[in-house]
Design a protein around this motif. Structure first.
Motif, PDB file in Angstrom:
ATOM      1  N   VAL A   1     -28.333  83.355  68.913  1.00 50.22           N
ATOM      2  CA  VAL A   1     -29.052  83.368  70.189  1.00 50.22           C
ATOM      3  C   VAL A   1     -30.074  82.225  70.146  1.00 50.22           C
ATOM      4  O   VAL A   1     -30.415  81.731  69.079  1.00 50.22           O
ATOM      5  N   HIS A   2     -30.574  81.840  71.299  1.00 47.56           N
ATOM      6  CA  HIS A   2     -31.510  80.724  71.326  1.00 47.56           C
ATOM      7  C   HIS A   2     -32.833  81.123  70.676  1.00 47.56           C
ATOM      8  O   HIS A   2     -33.370  82.204  70.933  1.00 47.56           O
ATOM      9  N   GLN A   3     -33.340  80.257  69.841  1.00 52.32           N
ATOM     10  CA  GLN A   3     -34.609  80.482  69.135  1.00 52.32           C
ATOM     11  C   GLN A   3     -35.127  79.100  68.726  1.00 52.32           C
ATOM     12  O   GLN A   3     -34.367  78.137  68.654  1.00 52.32           O
ATOM     13  N   LEU A   4     -36.388  78.992  68.456  1.00 58.07           N
ATOM     14  CA  LEU A   4     -36.939  77.704  68.051  1.00 58.07           C
ATOM     15  C   LEU A   4     -38.353  77.850  67.500  1.00 58.07           C
ATOM     16  O   LEU A   4     -38.976  78.905  67.624  1.00 58.07           O
ATOM     17  N   LEU A   5     -38.792  76.796  66.838  1.00 60.25           N
ATOM     18  CA  LEU A   5     -40.204  76.632  66.524  1.00 60.25           C
ATOM     19  C   LEU A   5     -40.753  75.604  67.494  1.00 60.25           C
ATOM     20  O   LEU A   5     -40.081  74.624  67.817  1.00 60.25           O
ATOM     21  N   ILE A   6     -41.987  75.810  67.922  1.00 61.13           N
ATOM     22  CA  ILE A   6     -42.672  74.784  68.723  1.00 61.13           C
ATOM     23  C   ILE A   6     -43.874  74.307  67.919  1.00 61.13           C
ATOM     24  O   ILE A   6     -44.717  75.119  67.510  1.00 61.13           O
ATOM     25  N   ILE A   7     -43.929  73.017  67.691  1.00 62.11           N
ATOM     26  CA  ILE A   7     -45.051  72.435  66.957  1.00 62.11           C
ATOM     27  C   ILE A   7     -45.896  71.609  67.922  1.00 62.11           C
ATOM     28  O   ILE A   7     -45.391  70.654  68.528  1.00 62.11           O
ATOM     29  N   PHE A   8     -47.133  72.012  68.072  1.00 59.93           N
ATOM     30  CA  PHE A   8     -48.089  71.205  68.846  1.00 59.93           C
ATOM     31  C   PHE A   8     -48.837  70.331  67.847  1.00 59.93           C
ATOM     32  O   PHE A   8     -49.340  70.845  66.834  1.00 59.93           O
ATOM     33  N   ILE A   9     -48.921  69.070  68.115  1.00 59.06           N
ATOM     34  CA  ILE A   9     -49.468  68.136  67.120  1.00 59.06           C
ATOM     35  C   ILE A   9     -50.924  68.459  66.784  1.00 59.06           C
ATOM     36  O   ILE A   9     -51.408  68.134  65.701  1.00 59.06           O
ATOM     37  N   ASP A  10     -51.627  69.124  67.709  1.00 56.16           N
ATOM     38  CA  ASP A  10     -53.046  69.407  67.494  1.00 56.16           C
ATOM     39  C   ASP A  10     -53.312  70.871  67.140  1.00 56.16           C
ATOM     40  O   ASP A  10     -54.445  71.348  67.271  1.00 56.16           O
ATOM     41  N   GLU A  11     -52.285  71.587  66.725  1.00 54.50           N
ATOM     42  CA  GLU A  11     -52.516  72.979  66.301  1.00 54.50           C
ATOM     43  C   GLU A  11     -52.055  73.185  64.861  1.00 54.50           C
ATOM     44  O   GLU A  11     -51.163  72.494  64.372  1.00 54.50           O
ATOM     45  N   ASP A  12     -52.668  74.169  64.213  1.00 48.73           N
ATOM     46  CA  ASP A  12     -52.429  74.372  62.786  1.00 48.73           C
ATOM     47  C   ASP A  12     -51.085  74.999  62.451  1.00 48.73           C
ATOM     48  O   ASP A  12     -50.487  74.700  61.432  1.00 48.73           O
ATOM     49  N   GLN A  13     -50.653  75.900  63.294  1.00 48.09           N
ATOM     50  CA  GLN A  13     -49.420  76.624  62.994  1.00 48.09           C
ATOM     51  C   GLN A  13     -48.380  76.381  64.069  1.00 48.09           C
ATOM     52  O   GLN A  13     -48.716  76.273  65.242  1.00 48.09           O
ATOM     53  N   PRO A  14     -47.110  76.322  63.665  1.00 41.96           N
ATOM     54  CA  PRO A  14     -46.056  76.313  64.687  1.00 41.96           C
ATOM     55  C   PRO A  14     -45.963  77.699  65.343  1.00 41.96           C
ATOM     56  O   PRO A  14     -46.445  78.682  64.786  1.00 41.96           O
ATOM     57  N   TYR A  15     -45.360  77.752  66.502  1.00 40.78           N
ATOM     58  CA  TYR A  15     -45.022  79.014  67.147  1.00 40.78           C
ATOM     59  C   TYR A  15     -43.529  79.269  66.962  1.00 40.78           C
ATOM     60  O   TYR A  15     -42.720  78.349  67.109  1.00 40.78           O
ATOM     61  N   TRP A  16     -43.219  80.510  66.625  1.00 40.66           N
ATOM     62  CA  TRP A  16     -41.819  80.935  66.584  1.00 40.66           C
ATOM     63  C   TRP A  16     -41.518  81.635  67.902  1.00 40.66           C
ATOM     64  O   TRP A  16     -42.284  82.510  68.334  1.00 40.66           O
ATOM     65  N   ILE A  17     -40.435  81.229  68.559  1.00 42.11           N
ATOM     66  CA  ILE A  17     -39.994  81.941  69.766  1.00 42.11           C
ATOM     67  C   ILE A  17     -38.550  82.348  69.574  1.00 42.11           C
ATOM     68  O   ILE A  17     -37.697  81.513  69.251  1.00 42.11           O
ATOM     69  N   GLY A  18     -38.300  83.627  69.739  1.00 43.41           N
ATOM     70  CA  GLY A  18     -36.931  84.115  69.584  1.00 43.41           C
ATOM     71  C   GLY A  18     -36.751  85.406  70.355  1.00 43.41           C
ATOM     72  O   GLY A  18     -37.574  85.777  71.200  1.00 43.41           O
ATOM     73  N   ARG A  19     -35.669  86.064  70.044  1.00 42.66           N
ATOM     74  CA  ARG A  19     -35.322  87.310  70.712  1.00 42.66           C
ATOM     75  C   ARG A  19     -36.217  88.443  70.207  1.00 42.66           C
ATOM     76  O   ARG A  19     -36.575  88.487  69.026  1.00 42.66           O
ATOM     77  N   GLY A  20     -36.533  89.374  71.084  1.00 42.35           N
ATOM     78  CA  GLY A  20     -37.413  90.486  70.718  1.00 42.35           C
ATOM     79  C   GLY A  20     -37.034  91.171  69.423  1.00 42.35           C
ATOM     80  O   GLY A  20     -37.867  91.375  68.545  1.00 42.35           O
ATOM     81  N   GLN A  21     -35.763  91.490  69.280  1.00 43.07           N
ATOM     82  CA  GLN A  21     -35.348  92.262  68.099  1.00 43.07           C
ATOM     83  C   GLN A  21     -35.396  91.442  66.817  1.00 43.07           C
ATOM     84  O   GLN A  21     -35.236  91.999  65.722  1.00 43.07           O
ATOM     85  N   ASP A  22     -35.608  90.130  66.920  1.00 44.02           N
ATOM     86  CA  ASP A  22     -35.705  89.292  65.727  1.00 44.02           C
ATOM     87  C   ASP A  22     -37.146  88.960  65.329  1.00 44.02           C
ATOM     88  O   ASP A  22     -37.370  88.300  64.310  1.00 44.02           O
ATOM     89  N   ARG A  23     -38.103  89.435  66.113  1.00 42.07           N
ATOM     90  CA  ARG A  23     -39.498  89.134  65.790  1.00 42.07           C
ATOM     91  C   ARG A  23     -39.883  89.713  64.421  1.00 42.07           C
ATOM     92  O   ARG A  23     -40.608  89.078  63.647  1.00 42.07           O
ATOM     93  N   ASN A  24     -39.379  90.895  64.111  1.00 40.68           N
ATOM     94  CA  ASN A  24     -39.675  91.465  62.793  1.00 40.68           C
ATOM     95  C   ASN A  24     -39.120  90.610  61.654  1.00 40.68           C
ATOM     96  O   ASN A  24     -39.694  90.565  60.562  1.00 40.68           O
TER      97      ASN A  24
END
Lengths: 395, 395
Positions: free
Chosen positions: A49-72
């Motif tokens: 399923v579609h999922q990704l990391l988003i990296i903002f150049i001015d933030e410390d941590q990437p964000y993980w975005i994925g399906r609800g059941q995969d957050r765990n």
């Protein structure tokens, strides 16, 4: 808990941000599962399923975005804190109405980066045309830039801990190839032999278990050795069959690939000749490898050996490999081929596979190696020869 | 030699062209490996490089386009004649200079279809954003149209021969789940248990061997049962561990998935309660299934059972499945969820997996079924219960 110490992920992230800065990228969308793992530790079979990391150049941590059941799964395998895990609801999954990139677009808008320069891996697995179409439609004021292989090029030089993992994968590859040699016999079903290989790949060694390789064992047999990417059938091996085995050991998603050719009988002159040339080519080429030379120079050494043999080889003879997920253990960066001017450096790892495929037969013998300070080191030790099992079984 | 008789491929192709005509598509680019297999028989692990079938609505045979070294695989596995196999040279592979879609664009121009309406699977695996960008740049006079799932929707109703294959996959699934039950024990390494499962999946039965499933065995264990798509580690199973196993049998690329939950000890009340509710839900829902009802009606039957239990379930409870390649055995067409008005018809096949995942635990029990003329038939028979192995091992 992620597999590597946090400091190692931080180093990787810093290098990624340096590359982003060089490319003028403010926001990087990382969809390649290997790159997601490399930067966050994320490890689950959820890339369907579609999922990704988003990296903002001015933030410390990437964000993980994925399906609800995969957050765990992200909670269990990444170093990211809970506030950096975002999940879309299940009605976005394989829907003809909603698309996960709509959620991603909303997220970028909420972060007020909808006018930013956004990099994405345009030619990575799982970054579909639809992803691109939805993102560019939803974020018309953003500038999109191709960031294919941006992270892969950082991955090309491994840390010492990564090399340790790849060497463990090499140990598994040795055992798996031994299982292939032991189980491929006249009268045995191809599927039974591969079952034994797969068992060994996953069971690993007494000291550590194996992970799933990014490619299943390939097993072109008989005339089909002309086609390198065929998998097994449930036919039985026949007297005289040539059998190509390409496989990898895998440890914690790191690979060490290996290929050999077995003849279930007495090799004919042509097959033996091709194997001898390939082995001479590999030996000579491996001796030439050291930091400072380029990928195309490596290939040239090989080509000089093979040219005098009369055998034609028009494919690349190898590629950078390491951390990966299906469908490929290759890294899509450096290839051992003309025109590739990548300079070899210590802790790069390659699979050198100068396969020869003719109309009705083929021979594959390969080696994986790590570039060292002064040369290279083979990752899996297995007799570098045309493997012969001449014994005739009585029915 | 393709696996099905030519007449079956012809029928599939005719249906595809009918859909193309309805959509106003003159030229269809098929990149989904399952769709390529469905229409041509093509079967090789070569989907890690760009490859596709091109279907011209006014021509008898599709064209296969792939990498040079994979052309022999097309010769060995498809029903297409040699003149319909086109191969790009190796310098297009994972190159930063050339892209395989440039070759495809040249091909379409040479066929004088560069002003046609071209359909492509915008959201299919392996049809990357870069594919779309190169094609639209190279063919500015063509009209591109999203054809995601066009072939998948034809695949949703299986032929009797396909059902036969899926039933064979079901037999393998039964054996693989038995191997899971037999090998998952306190003190055993997870990797050793999965090695035994994988062995069974590939060895298959005495009568036929197994193929590689599109997803490796999933094995969330202990607290990680909250995360459904985690794979194994080399940790050992501990007394009291819950273990989720989701796997499939696979025969000639056709799947029959199955999930169960094992408790290595005495189940606590909460786990047993959830399992009982899930089983009641599955039983009631399976009884309701017959041709003519819709996917959302199936889900509603489930939801009515579960609503009175107090357990929340916000995900789809199943999906159409069958022929596939990594990373997914699902077909991306019908889902058992609210809003899906797909009408069940005989020879549709589904995986019903109403998993429950809470913060620190989860339970999965699933069934795969084929819709029959009057109801449905389970594809793999395995006790539909929370599996309990209470025996305590002494260290």
């Amino acid at each position: 808990m992620a597999v590597f110490p946090n400091s190692e992920y931080m180093e990787r992230l810093i290098k990624t941000k340096e590359r982003m800065a060089q490319e003028g990228i403010d926001v990087l969308l990382v969809t390649d599962p290997a790159n997601m793992n490399y930067l966050s530790g994320y490890d689950a079979w959820s890339f369907y399923v579609h999922q990704l990391l988003i990296i903002f150049i001015d933030e410390d941590q990437p964000y993980w975005i994925g399906r609800g059941q995969d957050r765990n799964a992200a909670l269990h395998t990444t170093w990211l804190d809970q506030e950096h895990l975002y999940a879309y609801s299940d009605d976005y999954v394989q829907s003809e109405v909603k698309h996960p990139m709509d959620y991603v677009s909303d997220f970028i808008k909420a972060k007020k980066r909808d006018k930013a320069t956004i990099g994405a891996e345009f030619d990575a697995y799982y970054f579909s045309a639809k992803n691109y179409i939805q993102l560019t439609k939803n974020l018309p004021n953003a500038t999109f830039k191709d960031a294919t292989n941006l992270v892969n090029w950082i991955r090309i030089i491994k840390s010492d801990k990564e090399i340790e993992f790849i060497k463990k994968a090499g140990k598994i590859a040795e055992k798996a190839m031994q299982a292939a040699f032991d189980n491929i016999e006249v009268g045995v079903k191809q599927s039974d032999a591969v079952a034994a290989i797969a068992h060994t790949q996953i069971a690993g060694t007494d000291d550590f278990g194996g992970d799933y390789p990014a490619i299943v064992p390939l097993l072109p047999t008989g005339e089909k050795t002309s086609a390198c990417h065929l998998t097994w059938t449930d036919d039985t091996f026949k007297q005289g069959d040539p059998v190509i085995i390409e496989l990898a050991g895998c440890y914690q998603r790191y690979h060490s690939p290996l290929a050999r050719t077995i003849i279930l009988g007495i090799p004919d002159e042509k097959t033996q000749y091709i194997a001898d040339v390939v082995i001479e080519g590999i030996n000579t080429t491996l001796q030439s490898i050291k930091p400072g030379i380029t990928c195309e120079e490596v290939e040239l050494t090989w080509r000089k050996v093979i040219e005098k043999s009369g055998i034609k080889k028009e494919h690349r003879i190898g590629y950078s490999m390491g951390l990966n997920y299906p469908p490929d253990w290759g890294e899509h960066t450096a290839s051992l081929r003309p025109g590739d001017k990548t300079v070899l450096q210590p802790n790069m790892t390659f699979h050198m596979i100068p396969g020869i495929w003719l109309d009705n037969m083929g021979v594959e013998i390969s080696e994986s190696f790590v570039v060292t300070e002064s040369g290279c080191e083979i990752l899996a030790e297995f007799p570098r020869e045309l493997l012969v099992k001449p014994n005739i079984r009585l029915a």
